[in-house]
Design an enzyme around this catalytic site. Structure first.
Site, PDB file in Angstrom:
ATOM      1  N   PRO A   1      -9.729  -8.682  48.435  1.00 42.65           N
ATOM      2  CA  PRO A   1      -9.455  -8.288  47.053  1.00 42.65           C
ATOM      3  C   PRO A   1      -8.352  -9.150  46.441  1.00 42.65           C
ATOM      4  O   PRO A   1      -7.606  -9.808  47.169  1.00 42.65           O
ATOM      5  CB  PRO A   1      -8.996  -6.844  47.197  1.00 42.65           C
ATOM      6  CG  PRO A   1      -8.343  -6.790  48.548  1.00 42.65           C
ATOM      7  CD  PRO A   1      -9.130  -7.732  49.408  1.00 42.65           C
TER       8      PRO A   1
ATOM      9  N   GLY B   1     -14.983 -13.914  39.348  1.00 48.68           N
ATOM     10  CA  GLY B   1     -13.701 -14.397  38.866  1.00 48.68           C
ATOM     11  C   GLY B   1     -13.909 -15.524  37.887  1.00 48.68           C
ATOM     12  O   GLY B   1     -14.981 -15.658  37.278  1.00 48.68           O
ATOM     13  N   SER B   2     -12.905 -16.362  37.729  1.00 48.17           N
ATOM     14  CA  SER B   2     -12.984 -17.420  36.728  1.00 48.17           C
ATOM     15  C   SER B   2     -13.936 -18.531  37.157  1.00 48.17           C
ATOM     16  O   SER B   2     -14.151 -18.782  38.351  1.00 48.17           O
ATOM     17  CB  SER B   2     -11.595 -18.027  36.518  1.00 48.17           C
ATOM     18  OG  SER B   2     -11.174 -18.648  37.724  1.00 48.17           O
TER      19      SER B   2
ATOM     20  N   GLU C   1     -20.235 -14.723  39.904  1.00 46.69           N
ATOM     21  CA  GLU C   1     -20.116 -14.028  38.613  1.00 46.69           C
ATOM     22  C   GLU C   1     -18.847 -14.555  37.971  1.00 46.69           C
ATOM     23  O   GLU C   1     -17.749 -14.187  38.373  1.00 46.69           O
ATOM     24  CB  GLU C   1     -20.026 -12.521  38.846  1.00 46.69           C
ATOM     25  CG  GLU C   1     -21.308 -11.877  39.302  1.00 46.69           C
ATOM     26  CD  GLU C   1     -22.398 -11.954  38.256  1.00 46.69           C
ATOM     27  OE1 GLU C   1     -23.547 -11.698  38.595  1.00 46.69           O
ATOM     28  OE2 GLU C   1     -22.085 -12.279  37.092  1.00 46.69           O
TER      29      GLU C   1
HETATM   30  N1  LIG Z   1     -18.378 -12.848  35.509  1.00 44.92           N
HETATM   31  C1  LIG Z   1     -17.716 -11.776  35.897  1.00 44.92           C
HETATM   32  O1  LIG Z   1     -18.287 -10.747  36.258  1.00 44.92           O
HETATM   33  C2  LIG Z   1     -16.230 -11.798  35.903  1.00 44.92           C
HETATM   34  C3  LIG Z   1     -15.486 -12.930  35.572  1.00 44.92           C
HETATM   35  N2  LIG Z   1     -14.107 -12.891  35.576  1.00 44.92           N
HETATM   36  C4  LIG Z   1     -13.342 -14.054  35.107  1.00 44.92           C
HETATM   37  O2  LIG Z   1     -12.154 -14.226  35.940  1.00 44.92           O
HETATM   38  C5  LIG Z   1     -11.015 -14.481  35.120  1.00 44.92           C
HETATM   39  C6  LIG Z   1     -10.030 -13.370  35.212  1.00 44.92           C
HETATM   40  O3  LIG Z   1      -9.924 -12.881  36.503  1.00 44.92           O
HETATM   41  P1  LIG Z   1      -8.929 -13.558  37.540  1.00 44.92           P
HETATM   42  O4  LIG Z   1      -8.751 -12.643  38.666  1.00 44.92           O
HETATM   43  O5  LIG Z   1      -7.701 -14.088  36.880  1.00 44.92           O
HETATM   44  O6  LIG Z   1      -9.751 -14.789  38.047  1.00 44.92           O
HETATM   45  P2  LIG Z   1      -9.397 -15.794  39.215  1.00 44.92           P
HETATM   46  O7  LIG Z   1     -10.603 -16.611  39.282  1.00 44.92           O
HETATM   47  O8  LIG Z   1      -8.076 -16.433  39.080  1.00 44.92           O
HETATM   48  O9  LIG Z   1      -9.272 -14.887  40.566  1.00 44.92           O
HETATM   49  C7  LIG Z   1     -10.389 -14.218  41.036  1.00 44.92           C
HETATM   50  C8  LIG Z   1     -10.201 -14.009  42.539  1.00 44.92           C
HETATM   51  O10 LIG Z   1     -10.220 -15.260  43.185  1.00 44.92           O
HETATM   52  C9  LIG Z   1      -9.054 -15.425  43.995  1.00 44.92           C
HETATM   53  N3  LIG Z   1      -8.725 -16.838  44.049  1.00 44.92           N
HETATM   54  C10 LIG Z   1      -8.020 -17.581  43.172  1.00 44.92           C
HETATM   55  N4  LIG Z   1      -7.990 -18.871  43.566  1.00 44.92           N
HETATM   56  C11 LIG Z   1      -8.700 -18.946  44.728  1.00 44.92           C
HETATM   57  C12 LIG Z   1      -9.030 -20.006  45.649  1.00 44.92           C
HETATM   58  N5  LIG Z   1      -8.651 -21.254  45.452  1.00 44.92           N
HETATM   59  N6  LIG Z   1      -9.776 -19.702  46.753  1.00 44.92           N
HETATM   60  C13 LIG Z   1     -10.178 -18.435  46.977  1.00 44.92           C
HETATM   61  N7  LIG Z   1      -9.902 -17.390  46.149  1.00 44.92           N
HETATM   62  C14 LIG Z   1      -9.159 -17.650  45.041  1.00 44.92           C
HETATM   63  C15 LIG Z   1      -8.015 -14.562  43.309  1.00 44.92           C
HETATM   64  O11 LIG Z   1      -7.020 -14.198  44.231  1.00 44.92           O
HETATM   65  P3  LIG Z   1      -5.517 -13.891  43.697  1.00 44.92           P
HETATM   66  O12 LIG Z   1      -5.651 -13.113  42.433  1.00 44.92           O
HETATM   67  O13 LIG Z   1      -4.904 -13.110  44.812  1.00 44.92           O
HETATM   68  O14 LIG Z   1      -4.918 -15.228  43.493  1.00 44.92           O
HETATM   69  C16 LIG Z   1      -8.864 -13.365  42.897  1.00 44.92           C
HETATM   70  O15 LIG Z   1      -9.038 -12.514  43.999  1.00 44.92           O
HETATM   71  C17 LIG Z   1     -11.546 -14.617  33.734  1.00 44.92           C
HETATM   72  O16 LIG Z   1     -11.902 -15.963  33.479  1.00 44.92           O
HETATM   73  C18 LIG Z   1     -12.826 -13.776  33.717  1.00 44.92           C
HETATM   74  O17 LIG Z   1     -13.750 -14.159  32.750  1.00 44.92           O
HETATM   75  C19 LIG Z   1     -13.414 -11.791  35.957  1.00 44.92           C
HETATM   76  C20 LIG Z   1     -14.127 -10.676  36.320  1.00 44.92           C
HETATM   77  C21 LIG Z   1     -15.556 -10.570  36.285  1.00 44.92           C
END
Ligand SMILES: NC(=O)C1=CN([C@@H]2O[C@H](COP(=O)(O)OP(=O)(O)OC[C@H]3O[C@@H](n4cnc5c(N)ncnc54)[C@H](OP(=O)(O)O)[C@@H]3O)[C@@H](O)[C@H]2O)C=CC1
Ligand SMILES: O=C(O)[C@H](O)CS(=O)(=O)O
Length: 491
Positions: free
Chosen positions: A189, A242-243, A264
């Site tokens: 998570p 995530g992003s 996603e």
């Molecule tokens: N399409 C969809 O369903 C969704 C898309 N999003 C998108 O995500 C963004 C917002 O969410 P946010 O959490 O900031 O997104 P991030 O992409 O920054 O983070 C998502 C997850 O990835 C982890 N993470 C970050 N960098 C790495 C890496 N290099 N290797 C492995 N895991 C990594 C984060 O961990 P940690 O936070 O611990 O660094 C977090 O658990 C927005 O752009 C939004 O549009 C969000 C939710 C749903």
């Protein structure tokens, strides 16, 4: 108000739900790296210290998941369905406590958190039923002595990486189909919101999900854990929400092992109001679509396009409705806008507002950090939005509603599609031919027509272009956790 773990436990009917250790192979485990802090975004106080697992511990979890998965795959679909149903029942029985834990670590209003628990649980309920319906097929032989069958088998160990904005539902939307298919699951998570994931492990254990089938590995080292997921040969599936930026990193890492991935990713949703729309309904839809989770969802309206003839009326109706909505602690009654997740999120909203006003936009509501301080921000509406402004191409992920004016269908369809993203889109109109034309012309995985909320477990959720790969939810959602095998038999 919250400022310690004791405070949070005192709010729960069942304080034993508030677990802070990792759940690996059916055991509750301290982290090799000690703990990391979880803070309450409303006050910035540390509410818990959670096990910070190492990459070695994650490798161990994958090994245990791989072992457990072999037996789990031998269970019948009906047997897996029964234990998943029990997991669902426990989520609903503890919905209130899980909602409080979610609000405490993520900040969203309690009503939204409790709603997320139900939404998240619905994926477990839905895929418990799908577990019994994983069908194969027979195909007429290509030669007289050949018999052809096709069977579907679980892909193996699935690893998930999920964001902070839906810390329950983004895990269950993956774990539901994965476990129903007979896979084992290792969930990492977001560091901001690990408690909601860990409590799913508590309930999985109580539901009788076998040790090692569902694992939760909280960590402050996201990239390290991501590399283990991508480089460990025992992991056969990576599922990420995530992003788009991080999705690209993971896809590059997963390419070396040709790992199957579900992505996603980010969005940039257009919300279009035509002049034949029910304006009051469009205003209500825009509020839900733009401001759900304080604008922190990938399917939130990021650009609101209003046809010229109804632009001023829509803007005033929207302003009047939002002006009365309460900003506050998510645990307080009546709160509509909780805090943003962190200071960076506040900066991004301010940057988008400053960019827009510098280019001629007008702030008709809000525009500033809230007088509450911290990461609270006033819900903001700007008029005079134009395509050269930052929010046209970059997801705000906050409570900022930019209103663009347009003249005709072709113009707004071109503007709506002018993005690298393609997740969700929305429009309000009554004319049937317009509805068909616009719905078919929008380049998005999801189109909401006369509605601002499209999230449900029964439909295939996912994006096109750079918003992702694959679909989650619906009967399609289980396919991402199955491998198809063709058996050719000579008789
Ligand atoms: N399409 C969809 O369903 C969704 C898309 N999003 C998108 O995500 C963004 C917002 O969410 P946010 O959490 O900031 O997104 P991030 O992409 O920054 O983070 C998502 C997850 O990835 C982890 N993470 C970050 N960098 C790495 C890496 N290099 N290797 C492995 N895991 C990594 C984060 O961990 P940690 O936070 O611990 O660094 C977090 O658990 C927005 O752009 C939004 O549009 C969000 C939710 C749903
Ligand atoms: O994380 C998100 O933004 C979710 O995918 C949106 S939804 O599924 O809860 O609508």
């Amino acid at each position: 108000m919250l400022d310690t773990m004791t405070d949070l436990k005192s709010l729960l009917k069942d304080p034993s739900l508030l677990e802070t250790r990792a759940y690996i192979g059916g055991n509750w485990v301290e982290g090799d790296h000690g703990t990391f802090d979880v803070t309450n975004p409303a006050r910035g106080d540390v509410i818990a210290q959670v096990s910070d697992v190492s990459r070695v511990q994650v490798a161990g979890a994958i090994t245990q998941a791989n072992t457990a998965q072999k037996d789990w795959a031998k269970w019948t679909g009906k047997e897996r369905a029964a234990v998943l149903r029990k997991w669902f029942d426990l989520m609903i029985e503890n919905q209130s406590d899980l909602g409080i834990i979610l609000t405490a670590e993520m900040g969203k209003p309690l009503a939204e958190s409790v709603g997320e628990i139900a939404y998240g649980a619905s994926f477990i309920e839905f895929f418990a039923e799908e577990a019994k319906r994983i069908y194969g097929e027979t195909i007429p032989g290509h030669q007289r002595d050949k018999r052809i069958t096709v069977i579907k088998q679980p892909i193996g160990v699935a690893a998930s990486i999920t964001p902070w904005n839906f810390p329950n539902a983004m895990i269950t939307r993956k774990a539901g189909p994965a476990l129903a298919a007979g896979c084992a699951f290792v969930a990492r998570p977001a560091a901001e919101t690990p408690l909601s994931a860990i409590v799913l492990g508590v309930l999985a254990e109580r539901a009788g999900i076998p040790a090692g089938v569902f694992n939760v590995v909280p960590s402050s080292r996201s990239s390290e854990i991501g590399k283990e997921f991508c480089e460990n040969d025992a992991v056969r599936k990576l599922t990420f929400t995530g992003s788009t930026e991080v999705g690209r990193i993971l896809l590059r890492q997963a390419a070396d092992s040709v790992m199957k991935c579900s992505m996603e990713l980010g969005g940039n949703a257009p919300f279009i109001v035509f002049d034949d729309a029910d304006l009051d309904a469009a205003v209500e839809g825009a509020i839900l679509c733009k401001f759900r989770n304080n604008g922190q969802t990938c399917v939130c309206a990021n650009r609101i396009y209003v046809q010229a003839g109804v632009y001023d009326a829509f803007a005033e109706k929207l302003r009047a409705r939002v002006a009365d909505m309460k900003v506050g602690d998510g645990l307080e009654d009546g709160t509509i806008f909780g805090p943003l997740i962190n200071a960076d999120a506040v900066v991004k909203v301010q940057e988008h507002i400053a960019d827009a006003t510098a280019k001629g936009a007008n702030v008709i509501l809000g525009g500033n950090p809230s007088s509450l301080g911290g990461t609270f921000f006033e819900p903001t509406i700007v008029t005079g939005a134009t395509r050269d402004m930052a929010f046209s191409t970059d997801e705000t992920f906050g409570p900022l509603a930019p209103l663009f004016k347009f003249e005709d269908e072709d113009e707004v369809i071109a503007m709506a599609n002018d993005t690298i993203f393609g997740l969700a889109s929305y429009f309000y109109a009554k004319d049937l031919s317009r509805v068909y034309k616009v719905a078919e012309a929008l380049e998005y995985g999801i189109v909401g027509v006369n509605t601002g909320i499209i999230s449900t477990e029964v439909a295939p959720f996912g994006g096109v272009k750079q918003s992702g790969l694959g679909r989650e939810g619906s009967h399609h959602g289980i396919e991402d956790y199955l491998e198809m095998k063709y058996i050719c038999m000579s008789v």
